[in-house]
Design a protein around this motif. Structure first.
Motif, PDB file in Angstrom:
ATOM      1  N   ALA A  43       0.638  -1.248   0.530  1.00 24.18           N
ATOM      2  CA  ALA A  43      -0.523  -0.245  -0.028  1.00 24.18           C
ATOM      3  C   ALA A  43       1.172   1.405   0.253  1.00 24.18           C
ATOM      4  CB  ALA A  43      -0.868  -0.054   1.004  1.00 24.18           C
ATOM      5  N   PRO A  44       0.767   2.109  -1.540  1.00 24.46           N
ATOM      6  CA  PRO A  44       1.521   3.603  -0.976  1.00 24.46           C
ATOM      7  C   PRO A  44       0.653   4.520   0.738  1.00 24.46           C
ATOM      8  CG  PRO A  44       0.037   3.304  -2.748  1.00 24.46           C
ATOM      9  CD  PRO A  44      -0.109   2.195  -2.025  1.00 24.46           C
ATOM     10  N   THR A  45       2.184   5.508   0.144  1.00 27.48           N
ATOM     11  CA  THR A  45       0.928   6.339   1.672  1.00 27.48           C
ATOM     12  C   THR A  45      -0.076   6.977   0.857  1.00 27.48           C
ATOM     13  OG1 THR A  45       2.087   7.775   0.958  1.00 27.48           O
ATOM     14  CG2 THR A  45       3.109   6.609   2.590  1.00 27.48           C
ATOM     15  N   ALA A  46       0.076   6.862  -0.613  1.00 22.75           N
ATOM     16  CA  ALA A  46      -1.558   7.733  -1.196  1.00 22.75           C
ATOM     17  C   ALA A  46      -1.600   6.867  -2.747  1.00 22.75           C
ATOM     18  CB  ALA A  46      -1.355   9.446  -1.163  1.00 22.75           C
ATOM     19  N   GLY A  47      -2.742   6.711  -2.532  1.00 24.67           N
ATOM     20  CA  GLY A  47      -2.712   6.111  -4.620  1.00 24.67           C
ATOM     21  C   GLY A  47      -4.398   5.899  -4.628  1.00 24.67           C
ATOM     22  N   ILE A  48      -4.188   5.612  -6.007  1.00 24.73           N
ATOM     23  CA  ILE A  48      -5.751   5.047  -6.259  1.00 24.73           C
ATOM     24  C   ILE A  48      -6.316   3.865  -6.461  1.00 24.73           C
ATOM     25  CG2 ILE A  48      -7.045   6.143  -8.886  1.00 24.73           C
ATOM     26  CD1 ILE A  48      -6.139   8.840  -8.347  1.00 24.73           C
ATOM     27  N   GLN A  49      -7.104   4.216  -6.149  1.00 30.13           N
ATOM     28  CA  GLN A  49      -7.881   2.043  -6.660  1.00 30.13           C
ATOM     29  C   GLN A  49      -8.831   2.379  -7.696  1.00 30.13           C
ATOM     30  OE1 GLN A  49      -8.627  -0.075  -2.902  1.00 30.13           O
ATOM     31  NE2 GLN A  49      -6.067   0.129  -2.677  1.00 30.13           N
ATOM     32  N   PHE A  50      -9.130   0.893  -8.526  1.00 25.74           N
ATOM     33  CA  PHE A  50     -10.757   1.230  -9.440  1.00 25.74           C
ATOM     34  C   PHE A  50     -11.549  -0.463  -8.743  1.00 25.74           C
ATOM     35  CE2 PHE A  50      -8.129   3.729 -12.521  1.00 25.74           C
ATOM     36  CZ  PHE A  50      -8.688   4.725 -12.025  1.00 25.74           C
ATOM     37  N   TYR A  51     -10.150  -1.751  -8.323  1.00 22.24           N
ATOM     38  CA  TYR A  51     -10.632  -2.511  -7.886  1.00 22.24           C
ATOM     39  C   TYR A  51     -10.655  -2.433  -6.195  1.00 22.24           C
ATOM     40  CZ  TYR A  51     -11.393  -4.019 -12.575  1.00 22.24           C
ATOM     41  OH  TYR A  51     -12.316  -4.169 -13.756  1.00 22.24           O
ATOM     42  N   ASP A  52     -10.976  -2.666  -5.649  1.00 23.89           N
ATOM     43  CA  ASP A  52     -10.477  -3.616  -3.697  1.00 23.89           C
ATOM     44  C   ASP A  52      -9.056  -4.008  -3.753  1.00 23.89           C
ATOM     45  OD1 ASP A  52     -12.606  -2.156  -3.237  1.00 23.89           O
ATOM     46  OD2 ASP A  52     -14.063  -3.259  -3.319  1.00 23.89           O
ATOM     47  N   GLY A  53      -8.662  -3.386  -3.354  1.00 18.49           N
ATOM     48  CA  GLY A  53      -6.747  -3.527  -3.492  1.00 18.49           C
ATOM     49  C   GLY A  53      -6.411  -3.684  -4.337  1.00 18.49           C
ATOM     50  N   VAL A  54      -6.664  -3.256  -5.295  1.00 15.29           N
ATOM     51  CA  VAL A  54      -5.577  -2.980  -6.566  1.00 15.29           C
ATOM     52  C   VAL A  54      -5.420  -1.641  -6.447  1.00 15.29           C
ATOM     53  CG1 VAL A  54      -5.279  -4.072  -8.595  1.00 15.29           C
ATOM     54  CG2 VAL A  54      -6.620  -5.231  -7.125  1.00 15.29           C
ATOM     55  N   TRP A  55      -4.319  -1.226  -6.645  1.00 14.87           N
ATOM     56  CA  TRP A  55      -3.296   0.193  -6.555  1.00 14.87           C
ATOM     57  C   TRP A  55      -3.013   0.177  -8.023  1.00 14.87           C
ATOM     58  CZ3 TRP A  55      -4.141   2.930  -2.459  1.00 14.87           C
ATOM     59  CH2 TRP A  55      -4.027   2.126  -0.908  1.00 14.87           C
ATOM     60  N   GLU A  56      -3.402   1.123  -8.445  1.00 15.49           N
ATOM     61  CA  GLU A  56      -3.442   1.650  -9.766  1.00 15.49           C
ATOM     62  C   GLU A  56      -2.071   2.265 -10.411  1.00 15.49           C
ATOM     63  OE1 GLU A  56      -3.080   1.790 -13.889  1.00 15.49           O
ATOM     64  OE2 GLU A  56      -4.691   1.280 -13.011  1.00 15.49           O
ATOM     65  N   PRO A  57      -0.806   1.990 -10.920  1.00 16.37           N
ATOM     66  CA  PRO A  57       0.046   2.268 -10.819  1.00 16.37           C
ATOM     67  C   PRO A  57       0.553   3.372 -12.088  1.00 16.37           C
ATOM     68  CG  PRO A  57       0.788   0.116 -11.865  1.00 16.37           C
ATOM     69  CD  PRO A  57      -0.800   0.767 -11.954  1.00 16.37           C
ATOM     70  N   ASN A  58      -0.263   3.873 -13.056  1.00 16.87           N
ATOM     71  CA  ASN A  58      -0.463   4.748 -13.591  1.00 16.87           C
ATOM     72  C   ASN A  58      -0.381   5.861 -13.020  1.00 16.87           C
ATOM     73  OD1 ASN A  58       1.483   3.104 -15.588  1.00 16.87           O
ATOM     74  ND2 ASN A  58      -1.313   2.304 -16.289  1.00 16.87           N
ATOM     75  N   VAL A  59       0.318   7.412 -12.999  1.00 16.79           N
ATOM     76  CA  VAL A  59       0.119   8.269 -13.032  1.00 16.79           C
ATOM     77  C   VAL A  59      -0.739   9.022 -13.522  1.00 16.79           C
ATOM     78  CG1 VAL A  59       0.926  10.442 -12.089  1.00 16.79           C
ATOM     79  CG2 VAL A  59       2.306   8.182 -11.715  1.00 16.79           C
ATOM     80  N   PRO A  60      -2.165   9.802 -13.468  1.00 18.15           N
ATOM     81  CA  PRO A  60      -2.932  10.129 -14.299  1.00 18.15           C
ATOM     82  C   PRO A  60      -3.262  11.723 -14.836  1.00 18.15           C
ATOM     83  CG  PRO A  60      -4.064  10.531 -12.411  1.00 18.15           C
ATOM     84  CD  PRO A  60      -2.699   9.903 -12.185  1.00 18.15           C
ATOM     85  N   GLU A  61      -3.338  12.275 -15.861  1.00 15.80           N
ATOM     86  CA  GLU A  61      -3.348  13.565 -16.241  1.00 15.80           C
ATOM     87  C   GLU A  61      -4.471  13.685 -15.379  1.00 15.80           C
ATOM     88  OE1 GLU A  61      -3.049  14.364 -20.310  1.00 15.80           O
ATOM     89  OE2 GLU A  61      -1.840  13.105 -20.552  1.00 15.80           O
ATOM     90  N   VAL A  62      -4.077  15.350 -15.361  1.00 10.80           N
ATOM     91  CA  VAL A  62      -5.665  16.370 -13.548  1.00 10.80           C
ATOM     92  C   VAL A  62      -6.054  16.827 -14.457  1.00 10.80           C
ATOM     93  CG1 VAL A  62      -6.279  16.276 -11.719  1.00 10.80           C
ATOM     94  CG2 VAL A  62      -5.410  14.778 -12.200  1.00 10.80           C
ATOM     95  N   LYS A  63      -6.618  17.634 -14.666  1.00  9.27           N
ATOM     96  CA  LYS A  63      -7.604  18.918 -14.921  1.00  9.27           C
ATOM     97  C   LYS A  63      -8.498  19.629 -14.226  1.00  9.27           C
ATOM     98  CE  LYS A  63     -10.784  21.321 -18.251  1.00  9.27           C
ATOM     99  NZ  LYS A  63     -11.892  21.522 -19.706  1.00  9.27           N
ATOM    100  N   LEU A  64      -7.854  20.876 -13.398  1.00 13.70           N
ATOM    101  CA  LEU A  64      -8.802  20.970 -12.258  1.00 13.70           C
ATOM    102  C   LEU A  64      -9.853  22.196 -12.705  1.00 13.70           C
ATOM    103  CD1 LEU A  64      -6.268  21.305  -9.266  1.00 13.70           C
ATOM    104  CD2 LEU A  64      -8.388  19.584  -9.395  1.00 13.70           C
ATOM    105  N   THR A  65     -11.314  22.043 -12.384  1.00 12.64           N
ATOM    106  CA  THR A  65     -11.564  23.556 -12.158  1.00 12.64           C
ATOM    107  C   THR A  65     -12.455  24.037 -11.312  1.00 12.64           C
ATOM    108  OG1 THR A  65     -12.069  22.770 -14.895  1.00 12.64           O
ATOM    109  CG2 THR A  65     -13.840  24.798 -14.031  1.00 12.64           C
ATOM    110  N   ARG A  66     -12.042  25.223 -11.418  1.00 12.88           N
ATOM    111  CA  ARG A  66     -12.626  25.663  -9.824  1.00 12.88           C
ATOM    112  C   ARG A  66     -13.584  27.041 -10.417  1.00 12.88           C
ATOM    113  NH1 ARG A  66      -9.767  26.453  -3.930  1.00 12.88           N
ATOM    114  NH2 ARG A  66     -12.082  26.429  -2.988  1.00 12.88           N
ATOM    115  N   SER A  67     -14.366  27.226  -9.675  1.00 17.76           N
ATOM    116  CA  SER A  67     -15.524  28.707  -9.279  1.00 17.76           C
ATOM    117  C   SER A  67     -14.931  29.676  -9.309  1.00 17.76           C
ATOM    118  CB  SER A  67     -17.145  28.320  -8.787  1.00 17.76           C
ATOM    119  OG  SER A  67     -16.525  28.690  -7.825  1.00 17.76           O
ATOM    120  N   ARG A  68     -15.167  30.613  -9.649  1.00 25.24           N
ATOM    121  CA  ARG A  68     -14.128  31.820  -9.248  1.00 25.24           C
ATOM    122  C   ARG A  68     -14.188  32.235  -7.362  1.00 25.24           C
ATOM    123  NH1 ARG A  68     -12.756  36.886 -12.740  1.00 25.24           N
ATOM    124  NH2 ARG A  68     -12.319  35.741 -14.294  1.00 25.24           N
ATOM    125  N   ASP A  69     -16.084  31.784  -7.117  1.00 29.86           N
ATOM    126  CA  ASP A  69     -15.898  32.379  -5.383  1.00 29.86           C
ATOM    127  C   ASP A  69     -15.405  31.420  -4.632  1.00 29.86           C
ATOM    128  OD1 ASP A  69     -18.114  29.908  -6.089  1.00 29.86           O
ATOM    129  OD2 ASP A  69     -19.763  31.037  -5.930  1.00 29.86           O
TER     130      ASP A  69
END
Length: 160
Positions: A43-69
């Motif tokens: 288990a990594p200290t922080a990670g992503i799973q799509f299936y319980d107990g299976v850590w996803e090793p590939n790092v995603p591209e992430v797009k963040l959008t936030r409202s002005r307020d």
């Protein structure tokens, strides 16, 4: 009005001209170690799973959008050929459906059921997951996870 901030987490996103990145790409050595850990179930200290107990090793591209307020926002994750698309043996392919993406760290689990696969010529190619952040507290929690995820995966913050 919506303000968009792009966080390139992989070399591919930076290479296609999405602007200056806030995160540095992962090294091939670090990626190999992460894949080995994912296979071994460590288990990594922080990670992503799509299936319980299976850590996803590939790092995603992430797009963040936030409202002005700052009251709400959206994080969209793009996984190019996630690891579970690349099994050599058919018996190793997970048999369950993907029902959510889980982002797990020391504070707990953030979950989104908004996960879609994209296919090209009948073959799965990408996964897109959308996380809706509907309050400043959720936004802050998400950013804490992303900071831990970046640290756990050998990524670093750079000023855009």
């Amino acid at each position: 009005m919506v303000v968009t901030l792009l966080l390139p987490l992989t070399v591919a996103m930076s290479a296609v001209g999405w602007g200056q990145g806030l995160m540095a790409p992962i090294s091939p050595q670090r990626l190999s170690a992460r894949r080995a850990a994912a296979v071994d179930g460590a288990a990594p200290t922080a990670g992503i799973q799509f299936y319980d107990g299976v850590w996803e090793p590939n790092v995603p591209e992430v797009k963040l959008t936030r409202s002005r307020d700052g009251e709400n926002g959206v994080a969209t994750f793009f996984f190019d050929e996630p690891s579970f698309f690349n099994f050599e043996l058919e018996d190793d392919v997970p048999k369950d459906f993907i029902t959510a993406m889980k982002m797990i760290d020391e504070e707990g689990t953030l979950t989104t059921p908004k996960v879609n696969a994209r296919f090209v010529n009948g073959q799965p190619k990408t996964i897109e997951a959308r996380v809706e952040l509907v309050s400043p507290a959720e936004w802050d929690r998400f950013l804490r996870f992303m900071g831990r995820y970046a640290e756990a995966n050998g990524l670093g913050f750079n000023k855009a």
